[in-house]
Design an enzyme around this catalytic site. Structure first.
Site, short mmCIF file in Angstrom:
data_model
loop_
_atom_site.label_atom_id
_atom_site.label_comp_id
_atom_site.label_asym_id
_atom_site.label_seq_id
_atom_site.Cartn_x
_atom_site.Cartn_y
_atom_site.Cartn_z
CB CYS A 337 23.76 23.54 40.35
SG CYS A 337 22.56 23.08 41.59
NE ARG A 366 13.82 21.23 42.30
CZ ARG A 366 14.08 22.61 42.35
NH1 ARG A 366 13.28 23.55 42.54
NH2 ARG A 366 15.24 22.94 41.43
CD GLN A 384 15.39 24.25 37.60
OE1 GLN A 384 16.18 23.41 38.01
NE2 GLN A 384 15.00 25.16 38.37
CG ASP A 386 19.38 25.08 36.03
OD1 ASP A 386 19.48 26.33 36.26
OD2 ASP A 386 19.11 23.86 36.77
CG HIS A 388 24.69 26.30 36.96
ND1 HIS A 388 23.90 25.07 36.27
CD2 HIS A 388 24.20 26.44 38.02
CE1 HIS A 388 22.96 25.07 37.06
NE2 HIS A 388 23.04 25.70 38.19
CE LYS A 472 15.80 34.27 46.01
NZ LYS A 472 14.58 33.04 46.25
CG HIS A 518 23.09 28.68 40.77
ND1 HIS A 518 22.89 27.47 41.17
CD2 HIS A 518 24.00 29.11 41.85
CE1 HIS A 518 23.94 27.10 41.61
NE2 HIS A 518 24.41 28.13 42.57
#
Length: 645
Positions: A337, A366, A384, A386, A388, A472, A518
């Site tokens: 992000c 991570r 991911q 991912d 945004h 979420k 997200h």
């Protein structure tokens, strides 16, 4: 002394003398209810059936129909397990033994490792103790007295827990004359209630989950109200073992984890790489069709960026240690992000530019503890899907609807027809752990609820489980054997736009702050890959299969035609393997079947002369001989349709 008032679920009120137990009330209502009772709820709190009622309150009698009752039942079975261990191995020290999904565990400190033979002995001892019909009895003790007692019993972990967690007066539970445990409870009345249980496995576990602490031995077990339920669960467990993505991944040569490289880091082999390419290609194409822009961000960025984003404070325990370079500290990214935010911030935005949808298949890193990693499902480096979305308040609901529709389309495409949705909300500001005020959260939670309503999605509300920056929606898919998997997530965020001072010029000519969504639909490519392996048990639908057709000549005389068949399929875009070994065709079929190849094309003399292929399917067996061109058209149509086989 005046009587107390006990309010039942139907609103009726019963008068009872103080000291009356929930079980007494259950017997008054119905002997059958008393016999079926597992535990009680008093003013919303779980209570032992034999615990005296001392004040007015609302009472529920819970039976096997209530999930809370199963939780208590399993907790009691964990105590039964601990009692059995101490009878067999009295030198053992007790850790903790909570109920978990589908069962329980108990942690023990014992100098000698438990063996599978020990597990069988412990289970037999549990059955023996169960047959004694021993009572679970709740006792209260002063903390100072309790500490001396457990020190005298030489139970150091219990002493530590009492020191940290116990009130001035705390509860402990006995099980017969010889077993006692510091525990808040509640429990079933006696061991006769524990009808079905089985010990499953032994694992290592650090005390309190901290690798700096002593490693204990954890015994896992399962417990159910009936033998039938337990047998059904054990059958599902066996089926899950057959579908274990780690074993199938090795058998089909899809991926590996290399000791020399380190745990939690995945190496995709050629066949796994092909499947991964299909996943990523589909997702990138879907991004473009749905109005997303593809972006790419660096794997490592200055540590200061993560201070601005808040990750250095809120997420540091999950991040790798920063690297000291010549100009600054740098950080492997745990999230995509902040990179997308920097791209948004690179130029001024007008309300006409919004929504801005930025998508990336971005690899993040991570720090997972060594004992927590599990195949592809929990790793240290993963990619991911991912995205945004930066938008105005007026656009937020539509964007969330589009994200949820995208998530449902993803599940359908990859063969999942059933899923559940959950909305995670804040605690109303009571704890102070959530960012923003009531207005922000009302707007965000309202947008999520309205989006679900528009799509007819029935989402369960999970209080106090939101991210610190916003609520979420989590999508949990149901796989082929009924297991739930956490997958897609759509998260609302007004926190990061504020921290990075994001802006857009609105219709009024003034600067306003955008809202941010997200969303990840695969969750991570690695995890989704592992779920797919287990869902299909390695037998991927044709469009995903690494080898879509195997060409199997019966004798060397057909090799020339078999090569022609393989090349024709290859030119038609089909992933094909030619098995031209000088082996019997039955062995070639068996090998292709073990590799879960969807189609096997057997080539004999007649097929070679007629320009045909004898088609064999991995599930439907022999389908007969057809012209090569017809088979090519059929498999191309199946690939294009992305059928789930």
């Amino acid at each position: 002394m005046s009587e107390i008032q006990v309010t039942l679920p139907d609103g009726s009120v019963r008068q009872a003398p103080p000291g009356t137990t929930p079980l007494d009330i259950a017997r008054q209502i119905s002997p059958r209810l008393a016999d079926a009772a597992i535990v009680a709820k008093v003013d919303g709190n779980l209570y032992d059936l034999n615990r005296p009622l001392e004040a007015d309150g609302a009472l529920q009698i819970l039976t096997s129909k209530d999930p809370d009752a199963l939780y208590v039942y399993r907790h009691s079975t964990a105590h039964l397990c601990a009692a059995a261990v101490l009878e067999l191995f009295p030198e053992t020290k007790l850790g903790i033994g909570p109920p978990i999904e589908n069962g329980f565990y108990y942690d023990f400190d014992r100098p000698t490792p438990f063996t599978p033979e020990d597990l069988a002995k412990i289970e037999a001892k549990m059955e023996e103790i169960q047959g004694r019909n021993l009572t679970f009895e709740r006792k209260l003790i002063a903390k100072s007295e309790g500490l001396k007692k457990y020190e005298a019993m030489d139970e150091p972990m219990k002493v530590e827990l009492i020191t940290e967690r116990a009130d001035d007066i705390f509860s402990e539970y006995t099980l017969g004359p010889d077993f006692i445990d510091f525990c808040r409870g509640p429990h079933v009345t006696d061991t006769s209630k524990l009808k079905a249980f089985k010990l499953l496995s032994i694992a290592g576990a650090y005390w309190k989950g901290d690798e700096k602490n002593k490693q204990l031995q954890r015994i896992y077990g399962t417990a159910w109200f009936t033998k039938k339920e337990q047998d059904e669960y054990l059958a599902r467990l066996e089926e899950a073992k057959k579908r274990d993505h780690r074993k199938i991944g090795q058998d089909l040569d899809l991926f590996s984890i290399q000791e020399l490289a380190g745990p939690g880091l995945i190496f995709f082999h050629p066949k796994g790489g092909i499947i991964r390419k299909q996943l990523e290609d589909w997702m990138r194409d879907a991004y473009l069709k749905r109005g997303y822009s593809l972006v790419y961000t660096p794997h490592v960025m200055r540590h200061d960026l993560w201070k601005t984003s808040g990750h250095a404070n809120f997420y540091s325990q999950n991040m790798f240690t920063p690297m000291e370079l010549d100009d600054a500290e740098y950080q492997l990214k745990p999230m995509n992000c902040p990179g997308h935010i920097l791209i948004y911030r690179a130029g001024q935005k007008s309300y006409r530019d919004l929504p801005v949808r930025l998508g990336e298949l971005g690899t993040v890193y991570r720090y997972e503890r060594s004992g927590t990693m599990h195949g592809l499902l929990r790793v240290r480096g993963f990619t991911q899907d991912d995205a945004h979305i930066f938008c105005t308040p007026d656009q937020i609901e539509d964007e969330i609807v589009n994200c949820l529709d995208f998530a449902a389309d993803t599940l359908r495409t990859f063969g999942f027809s059933d899923y559940k949705a959950e909305i995670s909300t804040w605690d109303g500001g009571a704890s102070g752990k959530y960012d923003g005020g009531a207005h922000d959260w009302e707007l965000a939670e309202g947008a999520l609820r309205k989006a679900c309503d528009r799509l007819g999605i029935k989402a369960a509300v999970i209080p106090d489980e939101a991210a610190f920056y916003g609520p979420k929606i989590d999508i949990k898919l149901v796989d082929a054997i009924g297991r739930l998997w956490q997958l897609s997530t759509v998260q609302f965020d007004s926190f990061l736009p504020r921290r990075f001072e994001l802006e857009y010029i609105a219709e009024d000519g003034k600067k306003h702050r955008p809202l941010m969504v997200h969303r990840a639909l695969f969750g991570s490519v690695e995890r989704f890959f592992g779920i797919l392996v287990e869902h299909y048990a390695g037998a991927f639908p044709v469009w995903l299969a690494p080898v879509q057709a195997a060409v199997l000549p019966i004798t060397d005389k057909q090799t020339g035609y078999a090569q022609h068949v393989a090349e024709t399929l290859r030119q038609a875009g089909v992933r094909v393997h030619l098995d031209d070994r000088s082996e019997k065709v039955n062995l070639k079929i068996r090998d292709a079947q073990l590799q879960k190849v969807p189609y096997m094309l057997v080539i004999g003399g007649r097929e070679a002369e007629a320009g045909q292929v004898a088609v064999r399917h991995r599930k439907r067996a022999d389908l007969g001989a057809i012209p090569l061109a017809e088979f090519v058209a059929t498999i191309q149509a199946e690939i294009a349709a992305k059928t789930s086989d």
